[in-house]
Design a protein around this motif. Structure first.
Motif, PDB file in Angstrom:
ATOM      1  N   GLU A  41      37.067  56.163  43.403  1.00  0.00           N
ATOM      2  CA  GLU A  41      37.775  54.476  44.275  1.00  0.00           C
ATOM      3  C   GLU A  41      36.445  53.738  44.040  1.00  0.00           C
ATOM      4  OE1 GLU A  41      38.524  52.529  48.850  1.00  0.00           O
ATOM      5  OE2 GLU A  41      38.143  55.017  48.597  1.00  0.00           O
ATOM      6  N   MET A  42      35.357  54.034  44.003  1.00  0.00           N
ATOM      7  CA  MET A  42      34.493  53.017  43.394  1.00  0.00           C
ATOM      8  C   MET A  42      34.616  52.842  41.756  1.00  0.00           C
ATOM      9  SD  MET A  42      32.522  51.427  46.103  1.00  0.00           S
ATOM     10  CE  MET A  42      34.559  52.110  47.194  1.00  0.00           C
ATOM     11  N   ARG A  43      34.766  53.100  41.621  1.00  0.00           N
ATOM     12  CA  ARG A  43      35.020  53.235  39.598  1.00  0.00           C
ATOM     13  C   ARG A  43      35.980  52.332  39.804  1.00  0.00           C
ATOM     14  NH1 ARG A  43      32.653  58.069  39.359  1.00  0.00           N
ATOM     15  NH2 ARG A  43      35.043  59.433  39.700  1.00  0.00           N
ATOM     16  N   ALA A  44      36.948  52.865  39.743  1.00  0.00           N
ATOM     17  CA  ALA A  44      39.069  52.105  39.865  1.00  0.00           C
ATOM     18  C   ALA A  44      38.528  50.929  41.043  1.00  0.00           C
ATOM     19  CB  ALA A  44      39.715  52.684  41.263  1.00  0.00           C
ATOM     20  N   ASN A  45      37.813  50.708  42.241  1.00  0.00           N
ATOM     21  CA  ASN A  45      37.366  49.075  41.913  1.00  0.00           C
ATOM     22  C   ASN A  45      36.625  47.921  41.553  1.00  0.00           C
ATOM     23  OD1 ASN A  45      38.214  49.647  44.175  1.00  0.00           O
ATOM     24  ND2 ASN A  45      36.763  49.526  45.750  1.00  0.00           N
ATOM     25  N   LEU A  46      36.206  48.631  40.256  1.00  0.00           N
ATOM     26  CA  LEU A  46      35.177  48.232  39.442  1.00  0.00           C
ATOM     27  C   LEU A  46      36.097  47.653  38.144  1.00  0.00           C
ATOM     28  CD1 LEU A  46      31.331  49.553  38.452  1.00  0.00           C
ATOM     29  CD2 LEU A  46      31.816  47.307  39.892  1.00  0.00           C
ATOM     30  N   LEU A  47      36.433  48.863  38.068  1.00  0.00           N
ATOM     31  CA  LEU A  47      38.213  48.589  37.209  1.00  0.00           C
ATOM     32  C   LEU A  47      38.780  47.078  37.352  1.00  0.00           C
ATOM     33  CD1 LEU A  47      39.249  51.705  35.584  1.00  0.00           C
ATOM     34  CD2 LEU A  47      38.220  50.060  34.175  1.00  0.00           C
ATOM     35  N   ALA A  48      39.515  46.814  38.335  1.00  0.00           N
ATOM     36  CA  ALA A  48      40.342  46.716  39.477  1.00  0.00           C
ATOM     37  C   ALA A  48      39.574  44.575  39.410  1.00  0.00           C
ATOM     38  CB  ALA A  48      40.484  46.209  40.892  1.00  0.00           C
ATOM     39  N   LEU A  49      37.961  44.977  39.608  1.00  0.00           N
ATOM     40  CA  LEU A  49      37.778  43.727  39.658  1.00  0.00           C
ATOM     41  C   LEU A  49      36.994  43.064  38.340  1.00  0.00           C
ATOM     42  CD1 LEU A  49      33.958  44.385  42.124  1.00  0.00           C
ATOM     43  CD2 LEU A  49      36.267  42.763  42.097  1.00  0.00           C
ATOM     44  N   ASN A  50      36.889  44.076  37.482  1.00  0.00           N
ATOM     45  CA  ASN A  50      37.114  43.653  35.844  1.00  0.00           C
ATOM     46  C   ASN A  50      38.358  42.987  35.583  1.00  0.00           C
ATOM     47  OD1 ASN A  50      35.726  43.392  33.338  1.00  0.00           O
ATOM     48  ND2 ASN A  50      37.578  44.743  33.153  1.00  0.00           N
ATOM     49  N   ILE A  52      40.571  41.670  37.286  1.00  0.00           N
ATOM     50  CA  ILE A  52      40.137  40.236  38.378  1.00  0.00           C
ATOM     51  C   ILE A  52      39.911  39.219  37.381  1.00  0.00           C
ATOM     52  CG2 ILE A  52      40.060  38.976  40.476  1.00  0.00           C
ATOM     53  CD1 ILE A  52      41.033  41.695  41.658  1.00  0.00           C
ATOM     54  N   LEU A  53      39.090  38.975  36.971  1.00  0.00           N
ATOM     55  CA  LEU A  53      37.617  38.266  36.429  1.00  0.00           C
ATOM     56  C   LEU A  53      38.219  38.031  35.041  1.00  0.00           C
ATOM     57  CD1 LEU A  53      34.567  39.930  37.020  1.00  0.00           C
ATOM     58  CD2 LEU A  53      34.979  37.466  37.799  1.00  0.00           C
ATOM     59  N   GLY A  54      39.323  38.752  34.602  1.00  0.00           N
ATOM     60  CA  GLY A  54      39.823  38.947  32.932  1.00  0.00           C
ATOM     61  C   GLY A  54      41.093  37.354  33.399  1.00  0.00           C
ATOM     62  N   LEU A  55      42.169  38.259  34.539  1.00  0.00           N
ATOM     63  CA  LEU A  55      43.357  36.850  34.970  1.00  0.00           C
ATOM     64  C   LEU A  55      42.165  34.999  35.289  1.00  0.00           C
ATOM     65  CD1 LEU A  55      44.776  40.094  36.814  1.00  0.00           C
ATOM     66  CD2 LEU A  55      45.926  39.029  34.565  1.00  0.00           C
ATOM     67  N   ALA A  57      39.731  34.496  34.264  1.00  0.00           N
ATOM     68  CA  ALA A  57      39.167  33.715  32.651  1.00  0.00           C
ATOM     69  C   ALA A  57      40.380  32.676  32.213  1.00  0.00           C
ATOM     70  CB  ALA A  57      38.490  34.566  32.665  1.00  0.00           C
ATOM     71  N   SER A  58      41.256  33.406  32.397  1.00  0.00           N
ATOM     72  CA  SER A  58      42.873  33.338  31.254  1.00  0.00           C
ATOM     73  C   SER A  58      43.932  32.116  32.313  1.00  0.00           C
ATOM     74  CB  SER A  58      43.120  34.702  31.587  1.00  0.00           C
ATOM     75  OG  SER A  58      42.459  35.900  30.563  1.00  0.00           O
ATOM     76  N   GLY A  59      43.225  32.054  33.577  1.00  0.00           N
ATOM     77  CA  GLY A  59      44.013  31.196  34.626  1.00  0.00           C
ATOM     78  C   GLY A  59      45.194  31.502  35.094  1.00  0.00           C
ATOM     79  N   LYS A  60      45.182  32.863  35.325  1.00  0.00           N
ATOM     80  CA  LYS A  60      46.563  33.154  36.209  1.00  0.00           C
ATOM     81  C   LYS A  60      45.804  34.130  37.415  1.00  0.00           C
ATOM     82  CE  LYS A  60      47.952  35.379  31.115  1.00  0.00           C
ATOM     83  NZ  LYS A  60      47.943  36.196  30.520  1.00  0.00           N
ATOM     84  N   PHE A  61      45.965  32.894  37.965  1.00  0.00           N
ATOM     85  CA  PHE A  61      45.520  32.865  39.376  1.00  0.00           C
ATOM     86  C   PHE A  61      45.764  33.687  40.132  1.00  0.00           C
ATOM     87  CE2 PHE A  61      43.978  28.558  37.483  1.00  0.00           C
ATOM     88  CZ  PHE A  61      42.604  29.109  37.555  1.00  0.00           C
ATOM     89  N   LYS A  62      47.398  33.640  40.614  1.00  0.00           N
ATOM     90  CA  LYS A  62      48.382  34.454  40.872  1.00  0.00           C
ATOM     91  C   LYS A  62      48.430  35.838  41.253  1.00  0.00           C
ATOM     92  CE  LYS A  62      51.217  30.281  41.921  1.00  0.00           C
ATOM     93  NZ  LYS A  62      52.556  29.722  41.339  1.00  0.00           N
ATOM     94  N   GLN A  66      46.982  39.170  43.372  1.00  0.00           N
ATOM     95  CA  GLN A  66      48.116  39.789  43.286  1.00  0.00           C
ATOM     96  C   GLN A  66      48.023  41.302  43.020  1.00  0.00           C
ATOM     97  OE1 GLN A  66      51.429  39.353  40.811  1.00  0.00           O
ATOM     98  NE2 GLN A  66      52.684  37.948  42.009  1.00  0.00           N
ATOM     99  N   ILE A  67      46.701  41.375  41.791  1.00  0.00           N
ATOM    100  CA  ILE A  67      45.627  42.767  42.041  1.00  0.00           C
ATOM    101  C   ILE A  67      44.097  43.123  43.248  1.00  0.00           C
ATOM    102  CG2 ILE A  67      43.875  43.892  40.168  1.00  0.00           C
ATOM    103  CD1 ILE A  67      46.825  43.711  38.927  1.00  0.00           C
ATOM    104  N   ALA A  68      44.270  42.240  43.216  1.00  0.00           N
ATOM    105  CA  ALA A  68      43.139  41.727  44.661  1.00  0.00           C
ATOM    106  C   ALA A  68      43.499  42.854  46.036  1.00  0.00           C
ATOM    107  CB  ALA A  68      42.380  40.263  44.645  1.00  0.00           C
ATOM    108  N   GLU A  69      44.500  41.769  45.755  1.00  0.00           N
ATOM    109  CA  GLU A  69      45.307  42.560  47.012  1.00  0.00           C
ATOM    110  C   GLU A  69      45.795  43.897  46.952  1.00  0.00           C
ATOM    111  OE1 GLU A  69      46.126  42.839  50.968  1.00  0.00           O
ATOM    112  OE2 GLU A  69      46.307  41.027  50.542  1.00  0.00           O
TER     113      GLU A  69
END
Length: 144
Positions: A41-50, A52-55, A57-62, A66-69
């Motif tokens: 789960e922690m590895r999957a969370n790191l992928l999700a965080l990565n 989210i950060l990419g989105l 950075a690309s201005g895709k806040f919404k 969605q990924i965060a939730e």
């Protein structure tokens, strides 16, 4: 502003302790199956965080919200309920560790709410809330 500074300092202190072999974090003894589930789960969370950060950075806040939730927020809770009891991390965590995890889920849902507004500045300001629970837990607890 305090949260990023605290997180940075906590990370530096934890790194220094680990480098010195003076790891004073509390051992959270989980059954092997629960530990394996938690590590995955922690590895999957790191992928999700990565992601989210990419989105962000690309201005895709919404989309970041969605990924965060879905992956980190309150909606992500209970994903292990169908596993055998010995493979579910939550019931085996020390209560304070479990509380940190719950706070992390709530923080991710709050980030998702903010990101859904599309407000760039507020979304960026909320980013540290996604990792503050991770930092707190890893700073205080260890599995091995």
């Amino acid at each position: 502003m305090k949260a990023p500074l605290f997180c940075s300092l906590a990370l530096l202190v934890a790194t220094a302790h680990a480098a010195d072999g003076d790891d004073t974090r509390q051992l959270a003894s989980l059954p092997p199956a629960a530990e394996s589930t938690l590590r995955a789960e922690m590895r999957a969370n790191l992928l999700a965080l990565n992601e989210i950060l990419g989105l962000v950075a690309s201005g895709k806040f919404k989309e970041a919200g969605q990924i965060a939730e879905q992956e980190l927020g309150l909606s992500a809770m209970g994903k292990h309920r169908d596993l055998p009891f010995e493979a579910r991390p939550g019931p085996h965590m020390p209560p304070a560790m479990h509380a940190i995890a719950m706070d992390g889920h709530r923080a991710a849902s709050e980030f998702a709410r903010i990101a859904a507004s599309g407000d760039r500045d507020k979304t960026i300001a909320a980013l540290p809330s996604l990792t503050s629970g991770c930092v707190a837990c890893h700073y205080v607890y260890r599995l091995r």
